[in-house]
Scaffold this active site. Structure first.
Site, PDB file in Angstrom:
ATOM      1  CB  SER A 109      -0.951  -0.055   1.201  1.00 45.53           C
ATOM      2  OG  SER A 109      -1.915   0.959   1.143  1.00 45.53           O
ATOM      3  CG  ASP A 225      -6.891  -2.094  -3.538  1.00 45.22           C
ATOM      4  OD1 ASP A 225      -7.503  -1.308  -2.779  1.00 45.22           O
ATOM      5  OD2 ASP A 225      -5.703  -2.420  -3.354  1.00 45.22           O
ATOM      6  CG  HIS A 255      -5.794  -2.130   0.398  1.00 46.46           C
ATOM      7  ND1 HIS A 255      -5.135  -1.595  -0.694  1.00 46.46           N
ATOM      8  CD2 HIS A 255      -5.110  -1.719   1.496  1.00 46.46           C
ATOM      9  CE1 HIS A 255      -4.106  -0.876  -0.271  1.00 46.46           C
ATOM     10  NE2 HIS A 255      -4.069  -0.934   1.043  1.00 46.46           N
TER      11      HIS A 255
END
Length: 279
Positions: A109, A225, A255
């Site tokens: 991320s 996502d 995610h």
């Protein structure tokens, strides 16, 4: 596996929480960089699989995150460049602690965006890079006015809570969402304006310099996502000049792929990708 904990003093005097899990018979080492709002202890299930494969994992709670936060996590940091300096110093420690072993870098991320930018800016000697749901491209339809305003808001109101992330988009498994929400070391409030602005600048930098990426690369992203844009992973994959690059999009994936429905397949892919490059 042996667990180590220590503290690290940054170039600007901040103290970061570091931890490592050492493989019994190490064949490689890895620096793992966690995502926005979370912390490094959430990766233990992946670490166990990596340790079994002979990969020692070194990680840390970033500025404003987890156990590195002064009072409680606030996900605030002044500068992405400071964060990159932390990564550079800690990757150096990983290599000195594991002399002669191949060293990998893993980023998820925000951590994926930071690692991508680190590779582009610092040109580290790494055996390979794994980017999980990396923050490389802003969400589709992001207001250009909002982007223009973000600079001013960041400057004058750096800690203003500006952007709330939807925890339900972390995983398709309700229990994983609850674990995320109930973890006292996970920051679940709105993201500070400065943090958001710095990440936006970071993404712009990666997009503009993606063709300079030349390390072996594994990119993984979920097609659904809702927190980081899968098109960012596609952009880096298409533009990177790495001779060895792989992109895997998991259909329907959310995610946190290592905490989602396909987690076993995802973790096996990560471990096997590294093992192949150690052969």
């Amino acid at each position: 596996m042996k667990h180590l904990e220590t503290a690290y003093k940054t170039h600007d005097g901040k103290e970061l929480y570091l931890q490592a899990w050492m493989a019994d018979v190490p064949k490689a080492a890895m620096l793992l960089v966690h995502g926005l709002g979370e912390h490094s202890s959430r990766y233990l299930h992946l670490v166990e699989k990596l340790n079994e494969a002979g990969v020692s994992v070194f990680t840390f709670d970033g500025r404003g995150h987890g156990k590195s936060a002064k009072v409680k996590p606030d996900a605030f940091f002044e500068s992405a460049d400071d964060y990159l300096k932390d990564i550079d110093a800690l990757f150096g420690k990983v290599k000195s602690y594991s002399p002669g072993l191949p060293a990998f870098i893993y980023g998820h991320s925000m951590g994926g965006g930071l690692v991508a930018a680190y590779v582009l800016k610092y040109k580290p000697e790494a055996a390979g890079v794994v980017l999980s749901s990396p923050a490389i491209k802003e969400a589709e339809g992001t207001s250009k006015i909002l982007i223009a305003l973000s600079s001013m808001i960041s400057k004058y109101f750096p800690k203003l809570k500006a952007l709330k992330l939807d925890a339900n988009k972390v995983s398709r498994i309700p229990e994983e969402v609850q674990k995320y929400l109930q973890d006292p070391f996970v920051y679940t409030e709105a993201i500070p304006a400065r943090t958001g602005y710095e990440l936006l600048q970071l993404m712009n930098y990666i997009q503009g310099n993606a063709s300079e990426f030349n390390l072996p690369l594994l990119l993984i992203h979920g097609s659904d996502d809702g927190l980081t844009n899968p098109k960012g992973s596609e952009l880096l994959f298409e533009n990177a000049k790495s001779a060895d690059k792989t992109l895997k999009i998991f259909p329907g994936g959310y995610h946190e792929l290592i905490n989602d429905l396909d987690r076993d397949e995802v973790m096996n892919l990560i471990v096997s990708w590294i093992e192949i490059r150690l052969a």
